[in-house]
Design a protein around this motif. Structure first.
Motif, short mmCIF file in Angstrom:
data_model
loop_
_atom_site.label_atom_id
_atom_site.label_comp_id
_atom_site.label_asym_id
_atom_site.label_seq_id
_atom_site.Cartn_x
_atom_site.Cartn_y
_atom_site.Cartn_z
N MET A 1 21.45 28.89 42.78
CA MET A 1 20.97 30.22 42.43
C MET A 1 22.16 31.14 42.16
SD MET A 1 18.72 32.88 44.74
CE MET A 1 18.35 34.53 44.17
N SER A 2 22.26 31.65 40.93
CA SER A 2 23.35 32.55 40.56
C SER A 2 22.92 34.00 40.81
CB SER A 2 23.73 32.36 39.10
OG SER A 2 24.75 33.27 38.73
N LEU A 3 23.78 34.76 41.50
CA LEU A 3 23.48 36.13 41.86
C LEU A 3 24.32 37.11 41.04
CD1 LEU A 3 23.54 35.74 45.75
CD2 LEU A 3 21.55 35.57 44.26
N ARG A 4 23.72 38.27 40.75
CA ARG A 4 24.46 39.39 40.17
C ARG A 4 25.03 40.21 41.33
NH1 ARG A 4 23.69 41.06 35.03
NH2 ARG A 4 23.75 43.28 35.65
N ILE B 1 40.25 48.66 48.81
CA ILE B 1 41.46 47.88 49.11
C ILE B 1 41.71 46.89 47.97
CG2 ILE B 1 42.55 46.33 50.76
CD1 ILE B 1 40.62 47.47 52.88
N PRO B 2 42.80 47.02 47.22
CA PRO B 2 43.05 46.14 46.07
C PRO B 2 43.00 44.65 46.38
CG PRO B 2 44.50 48.04 45.96
CD PRO B 2 43.80 48.12 47.29
N PRO B 3 43.64 44.14 47.45
CA PRO B 3 43.54 42.70 47.70
C PRO B 3 42.12 42.23 47.99
CG PRO B 3 45.40 43.63 48.89
CD PRO B 3 44.60 44.79 48.38
N VAL B 4 41.29 43.10 48.58
CA VAL B 4 39.89 42.73 48.82
C VAL B 4 39.16 42.56 47.49
CG1 VAL B 4 37.67 43.54 49.73
CG2 VAL B 4 39.74 43.74 51.11
N LEU B 5 39.36 43.48 46.58
CA LEU B 5 38.73 43.36 45.27
C LEU B 5 39.13 42.07 44.58
CD1 LEU B 5 37.13 44.41 42.85
CD2 LEU B 5 39.16 45.70 42.16
N ALA B 6 40.43 41.79 44.53
CA ALA B 6 40.90 40.58 43.85
C ALA B 6 40.40 39.32 44.55
CB ALA B 6 42.43 40.58 43.80
N GLY B 7 40.47 39.29 45.89
CA GLY B 7 40.05 38.11 46.62
C GLY B 7 38.56 37.86 46.53
N PHE B 8 37.76 38.91 46.72
CA PHE B 8 36.31 38.75 46.64
C PHE B 8 35.88 38.35 45.24
CE2 PHE B 8 34.54 41.40 50.44
CZ PHE B 8 35.34 40.68 51.29
N ASP B 9 36.48 38.96 44.21
CA ASP B 9 36.13 38.62 42.83
C ASP B 9 36.33 37.13 42.58
OD1 ASP B 9 37.07 38.30 39.79
OD2 ASP B 9 35.81 40.09 39.91
N GLY B 10 37.46 36.59 43.04
CA GLY B 10 37.73 35.17 42.83
C GLY B 10 36.77 34.27 43.58
N VAL B 11 36.50 34.59 44.85
CA VAL B 11 35.60 33.77 45.66
C VAL B 11 34.19 33.78 45.10
CG1 VAL B 11 34.48 33.63 47.92
CG2 VAL B 11 36.94 33.97 47.79
N ILE B 12 33.69 34.95 44.72
CA ILE B 12 32.31 35.08 44.23
C ILE B 12 32.13 34.32 42.93
CG2 ILE B 12 30.60 36.73 43.37
CD1 ILE B 12 31.86 38.75 45.40
N ARG B 13 33.08 34.45 42.03
CA ARG B 13 33.00 33.71 40.75
C ARG B 13 33.10 32.21 40.98
NH1 ARG B 13 34.08 37.38 36.16
NH2 ARG B 13 34.78 39.40 36.97
N GLU B 14 34.01 31.80 41.87
CA GLU B 14 34.18 30.38 42.16
C GLU B 14 32.90 29.78 42.75
OE1 GLU B 14 36.10 26.72 42.27
OE2 GLU B 14 36.75 28.59 41.32
N ALA B 15 32.14 30.60 43.47
CA ALA B 15 30.88 30.15 44.06
C ALA B 15 29.74 30.09 43.04
CB ALA B 15 30.49 31.06 45.22
N GLY B 16 30.02 30.47 41.81
CA GLY B 16 29.02 30.36 40.74
C GLY B 16 28.19 31.60 40.50
N HIS B 17 28.62 32.73 41.07
CA HIS B 17 27.88 33.97 40.90
C HIS B 17 28.56 34.87 39.87
CE1 HIS B 17 25.55 32.60 44.27
NE2 HIS B 17 26.63 32.59 45.05
N GLU B 18 27.86 35.88 39.42
CA GLU B 18 28.36 36.79 38.39
C GLU B 18 28.74 38.13 39.03
OE1 GLU B 18 26.92 38.86 34.16
OE2 GLU B 18 25.51 37.75 35.40
N VAL B 19 29.99 38.50 38.90
CA VAL B 19 30.43 39.81 39.36
C VAL B 19 30.20 40.80 38.22
CG1 VAL B 19 32.30 41.18 40.35
CG2 VAL B 19 32.17 38.73 40.84
N VAL B 20 29.30 41.74 38.43
CA VAL B 20 28.90 42.62 37.34
C VAL B 20 29.48 44.02 37.45
CG1 VAL B 20 26.76 41.37 36.91
CG2 VAL B 20 26.76 43.28 38.55
N GLY B 21 30.12 44.35 38.57
CA GLY B 21 30.67 45.69 38.70
C GLY B 21 31.44 45.85 39.99
#
Length: 293
Positions: free
Chosen positions: A1-4, A11-31
Motif C-alpha cells: 500500500m503506497s501512502l501520500r 530540522i534539516p537532517p530530519v527532512l532529508a532522512g525522513f524523505d529518503g526512508v519514506i521513498r525507500e519504503a515505497g511511499h510518495e512524499v507529496v509535501g
C-alpha cells in the motif's frame, strides 16, 4: 500500500532522512511543512532557508503563518499520513484530522518517559544511561498517543549534538520503517503504559551553574543545555570565570590537561569548552549571589 505523505519538521537532517526512508519504503512524499521562525525563538532563522532550499525539487512547501492555517494548507495536498519530528507548535485538532491515517510523530525518548519538548536534555540532566526514539500517533495530548515502534540508544560519553544526532540517525530510520510498515498494514499502535514523566523547558533558575552542588549534577546540567533551551531569557549554562560571565559548552568529571579545574560541592570539575556571551546577553546578564543560585 503506497501512502501520500507530508513531512513536518524544522530540522534539516530530519527532512532529508525522513524523505529518503519514506521513498525507500515505497511511499510518495507529496509535501513538506515548516515555520519561518523569523524571531529566532526556535533556533537560528537561517534554518528556514536551509530547509526550503534543501527540500527535494518535487516537494510542495507549506509555511503557515499561524496554527489555524495548518489544516487548510495540509488539506490541499490530500495526504494519507503526516510524519512529524522536531516541530515546536502544538497541532490543533482540525489539522490532526486531515490525513486519514493521522499524524505519526517521532519523539526522541522511550515513551512514556520524558514527554515534552526537551527529552534528550532532560535524560542527560537526570543521569539516564540511555535515550530512545518512539514513533507514536499524535492525539490531543502531548506525546501520549499509541506507539507504533520504539528503539533505545545508549547515551555513553556525553558529546556535542552535532556528533550525537548523526550517530543516532540510523536508529531513528529503523524505527520509522517499522512504524510505516505497521501503518500500511492497517495495524493499530500499542497504548502507552501508565506512569511516565513530563518535563517542560528549562527555567531562569537553571541558567547559572551552582558550584556548591555535586560535581555530577553540575556536569549534567552543563551538557543538558547543549540539547535544551528556555523560552525566555538567556540560554545557559553560565558561569563567572575571571570576573566575566561565559557560557559553558563542555565539562569533564575526570582531569583534562590544560583546562580550568574548579571545585564543586563534593568533587572537582574541569571546564573543557566555553564561549563568550554576545553583546546583548552580556549587557543584560547579572551574576547572581552564591546564595541565590
Amino acid at each position: 500500500m503506497s501512502l501520500r505523505v507530508v513531512i513536518v519538521t524544522r530540522i534539516p537532517p530530519v527532512l532529508a532522512g525522513f524523505d529518503g526512508v519514506i521513498r525507500e519504503a515505497g511511499h510518495e512524499v507529496v509535501g513538506f511543512l515548516t515555520i519561518r521562525n523569523v524571531d529566532g525563538r526556535y533556533g537560528p532563522p537561517s534554518l528556514t532557508d536551509e530547509l526550503v532550499m534543501g527540500a527535494a525539487d518535487d516537494l510542495d512547501i507549506l509555511l503557515p503563518a499561524r496554527r489555524s492555517n495548518i489544516a487548510p494548507l495540509l488539506a490541499s495536498l490530500e495526504p494519507d499520513l503526516v510524519v512529524c519530528m522536531g516541530f515546536p507548535w502544538r497541532i490543533p485538532p482540525d489539522a490532526l484530522a486531515v490525513p486519514s491515517l493521522g499524524w505519526l510523530n517521532g519523539h526522541p525518548s522511550v515513551l512514556p518517559w520524558h514527554r515534552g519538548p526537551l527529552p534528550i536534555a532532560w535524560a542527560i540532566r537526570e543521569g539516564d544511561e540511555e535515550v530512545g526514539i518512539t514513533f507514536h500517533r499524535m492525539d490531543a495530548d502531548l506525546d501520549t498517543g499509541p506507539i507504533f515502534s520504539q528503539r533505545r540508544y545508549s547515551l555513553g560519553e556525553l558529546e556535542a549534538p552535532d556528533t550525537f544526532y548523526p550517530k543516532m540517525g540510523p536508529v531513528v530510520g529503523e524505527a520509522l520503517i517499522e512504524a510505516l510498515e505497521r501503518l500500511a498494514a492497517g495495524k493499530e499502535g500499542t497504548p502507552q503504559p501508565g506512569g511516565g514523566s513530563y518535563e517542560s523547558f528549562f527555567s531562569p533558575d537553571d541558567v547559572w551553574l551552582d558550584l556548591s552542588r555535586p560535581a555530577a549534577e553540575v556536569h549534567r546540567l552543563a551538557w543538558a543545555w547543549r540539547y535544551g533551551m528556555a523560552l525566555e531569557g538567556t540560554r545557559g549554562a553560565l558561569l563567572e570565570l575571571d570576573d566575566t560571565p561565559v557560557r559553558v559548552l563542555a565539562t569533564s568529571l575526570t582531569e583534562v590537561d590544560g583546562v580550568r579545574r574548579l571545585d564543586c560541592g563534593d568533587a572537582p570539575i574541569w571546564i573543557v569548552e566555553t564561549e563568550e556571551l554576545n553583546e546583548e546577553e552580556a549587557s543584560s546578564t547579572t551574576v547572581p549571589e552564591p546564595s541565590t543560585r
